[in-house]
Design a protein around this motif. Sequence first.
Motif, PDB file in Angstrom:
ATOM      1  N   LEU A 194      80.260  71.246 104.410  1.00 35.59           N
ATOM      2  CA  LEU A 194      80.185  69.739 103.807  1.00 35.59           C
ATOM      3  C   LEU A 194      79.049  69.875 102.797  1.00 35.59           C
ATOM      4  N   ILE A 195      77.837  70.704 103.079  1.00 31.44           N
ATOM      5  CA  ILE A 195      76.753  70.852 102.270  1.00 31.44           C
ATOM      6  C   ILE A 195      76.507  72.181 101.871  1.00 31.44           C
ATOM      7  N   LEU A 196      76.494  72.534 100.621  1.00 29.33           N
ATOM      8  CA  LEU A 196      76.095  73.972 100.276  1.00 29.33           C
ATOM      9  C   LEU A 196      74.472  73.986 100.426  1.00 29.33           C
ATOM     10  N   GLY A 197      73.900  75.201 100.419  1.00 30.66           N
ATOM     11  CA  GLY A 197      72.588  75.377 100.378  1.00 30.66           C
ATOM     12  C   GLY A 197      71.835  74.762  99.200  1.00 30.66           C
ATOM     13  N   SER A 198      70.677  74.199  99.284  1.00 28.76           N
ATOM     14  CA  SER A 198      70.042  73.243  98.240  1.00 28.76           C
ATOM     15  C   SER A 198      69.981  74.327  96.917  1.00 28.76           C
ATOM     16  N   ASN A 199      69.686  75.492  96.820  1.00 24.18           N
ATOM     17  CA  ASN A 199      69.581  76.502  95.975  1.00 24.18           C
ATOM     18  C   ASN A 199      70.964  76.719  95.218  1.00 24.18           C
ATOM     19  N   ALA A 200      72.028  76.920  96.236  1.00 16.00           N
ATOM     20  CA  ALA A 200      73.253  77.167  95.663  1.00 16.00           C
ATOM     21  C   ALA A 200      73.777  75.913  94.754  1.00 16.00           C
ATOM     22  N   GLN A 201      73.438  74.904  95.495  1.00 19.04           N
ATOM     23  CA  GLN A 201      73.841  73.693  94.783  1.00 19.04           C
ATOM     24  C   GLN A 201      73.275  72.996  93.475  1.00 19.04           C
ATOM     25  N   ARG A 202      71.866  73.566  93.509  1.00 24.70           N
ATOM     26  CA  ARG A 202      71.058  73.147  92.242  1.00 24.70           C
ATOM     27  C   ARG A 202      71.704  74.255  91.220  1.00 24.70           C
ATOM     28  N   VAL A 203      71.836  75.254  91.447  1.00 25.53           N
ATOM     29  CA  VAL A 203      72.446  76.529  90.487  1.00 25.53           C
ATOM     30  C   VAL A 203      73.645  75.996  89.861  1.00 25.53           C
ATOM     31  N   LEU A 204      74.702  75.603  90.871  1.00 23.06           N
ATOM     32  CA  LEU A 204      76.087  75.257  90.415  1.00 23.06           C
ATOM     33  C   LEU A 204      76.032  73.986  89.478  1.00 23.06           C
ATOM     34  N   LEU A 205      75.142  73.137  89.764  1.00 24.98           N
ATOM     35  CA  LEU A 205      75.150  71.864  89.062  1.00 24.98           C
ATOM     36  C   LEU A 205      74.246  72.035  87.573  1.00 24.98           C
ATOM     37  N   ASP A 206      73.151  72.713  87.638  1.00 27.82           N
ATOM     38  CA  ASP A 206      72.306  72.845  86.515  1.00 27.82           C
ATOM     39  C   ASP A 206      72.199  74.014  85.896  1.00 27.82           C
ATOM     40  N   ALA A 207      73.122  75.091  86.073  1.00 31.67           N
ATOM     41  CA  ALA A 207      73.136  76.223  85.090  1.00 31.67           C
ATOM     42  C   ALA A 207      73.617  76.046  83.865  1.00 31.67           C
ATOM     43  N   PRO A 208      73.150  76.707  82.944  1.00 31.27           N
ATOM     44  CA  PRO A 208      73.478  76.577  81.466  1.00 31.27           C
ATOM     45  C   PRO A 208      74.652  77.351  81.211  1.00 31.27           C
ATOM     46  N   CYS A 209      75.382  77.886  82.007  1.00 29.28           N
ATOM     47  CA  CYS A 209      76.382  78.808  81.825  1.00 29.28           C
ATOM     48  C   CYS A 209      77.360  78.763  83.248  1.00 29.28           C
ATOM     49  N   PRO A 210      78.795  79.309  82.969  1.00 24.10           N
ATOM     50  CA  PRO A 210      79.549  79.296  84.003  1.00 24.10           C
ATOM     51  C   PRO A 210      78.683  80.263  84.977  1.00 24.10           C
ATOM     52  N   VAL A 211      78.988  79.765  86.434  1.00 30.56           N
ATOM     53  CA  VAL A 211      78.603  80.281  87.711  1.00 30.56           C
ATOM     54  C   VAL A 211      79.731  80.830  88.423  1.00 30.56           C
ATOM     55  N   ALA A 251      66.186  78.976  92.797  1.00 29.73           N
ATOM     56  CA  ALA A 251      66.993  78.121  91.727  1.00 29.73           C
ATOM     57  C   ALA A 251      66.628  78.062  90.375  1.00 29.73           C
ATOM     58  N   GLU A 252      65.153  77.517  90.480  1.00 30.51           N
ATOM     59  CA  GLU A 252      64.475  77.228  89.339  1.00 30.51           C
ATOM     60  C   GLU A 252      64.279  78.583  88.404  1.00 30.51           C
ATOM     61  N   ASP A 253      63.946  79.685  89.246  1.00 34.78           N
ATOM     62  CA  ASP A 253      63.709  80.972  88.441  1.00 34.78           C
ATOM     63  C   ASP A 253      65.329  81.418  87.789  1.00 34.78           C
ATOM     64  N   LEU A 254      66.268  81.250  88.502  1.00 36.40           N
ATOM     65  CA  LEU A 254      67.497  81.632  87.944  1.00 36.40           C
ATOM     66  C   LEU A 254      67.946  80.822  86.866  1.00 36.40           C
ATOM     67  N   ILE A 255      67.877  79.560  86.880  1.00 34.16           N
ATOM     68  CA  ILE A 255      68.238  78.714  85.929  1.00 34.16           C
ATOM     69  C   ILE A 255      67.299  78.872  84.408  1.00 34.16           C
ATOM     70  N   SER A 256      66.026  79.117  84.674  1.00 34.07           N
ATOM     71  CA  SER A 256      65.189  79.344  83.423  1.00 34.07           C
ATOM     72  C   SER A 256      65.334  80.801  83.028  1.00 34.07           C
ATOM     73  N   ILE A 257      65.733  81.965  83.789  1.00 36.37           N
ATOM     74  CA  ILE A 257      66.072  83.234  83.347  1.00 36.37           C
ATOM     75  C   ILE A 257      67.445  83.287  82.652  1.00 36.37           C
ATOM     76  N   ALA A 258      68.362  82.421  83.139  1.00 38.54           N
ATOM     77  CA  ALA A 258      69.677  82.226  82.375  1.00 38.54           C
ATOM     78  C   ALA A 258      69.678  81.641  81.177  1.00 38.54           C
ATOM     79  N   GLU A 259      68.790  80.576  81.035  1.00 36.27           N
ATOM     80  CA  GLU A 259      68.535  79.701  79.810  1.00 36.27           C
ATOM     81  C   GLU A 259      67.747  80.677  78.938  1.00 36.27           C
TER      82      GLU A 259
END
Length: 132
Positions: free
Chosen positions: A110-127, A82-90
């Motif tokens: 009830l719970i998304l995977g931690s990477n998917a959840q982080r991307v959905l919440l922290d991405a700088p663009c639509p997901v 998730a960190e890599d995806l978010i930083s590359i998107a930014e």
Amino acid sequence: MGTVVVGYVPKPEGEAALAAGINEAKLRGSKLVVVNSHRGGQEFDRTKAQAAEDDMAGIKTRLEEAGVEHDIRQLVRGFEPAEDLISIAEANNAELLVIGLRRRSPVGKLILGSNAQRVLLDAPCPVLAVKA
């Protein structure tokens, strides 16, 4: 020209994300950045590294055949995917980030995977989240 970033893993959900990313890049006339992120460590040995390289070579061929301008990033640097995806998107001012989600049991929904959840919440663009 815009950029679409795709999180790729060699699993059905990664293939679904890649297919959706190719379609979105074509529709938008955008460059496609495919990110394959590994945490590394002792479990990521020479055999797994070679398998990952082979997977990425196949992806490169697929993208060339699709006629999409692209960049492939294979990262092994100890970060969470998730960190890599978010930083590359930014860094690329991405207009869209595409990830694949795997099927979950009723309780698991009830719970998304931690990477998917982080991307959905922290991405700088639509997901765009796709299922296999």
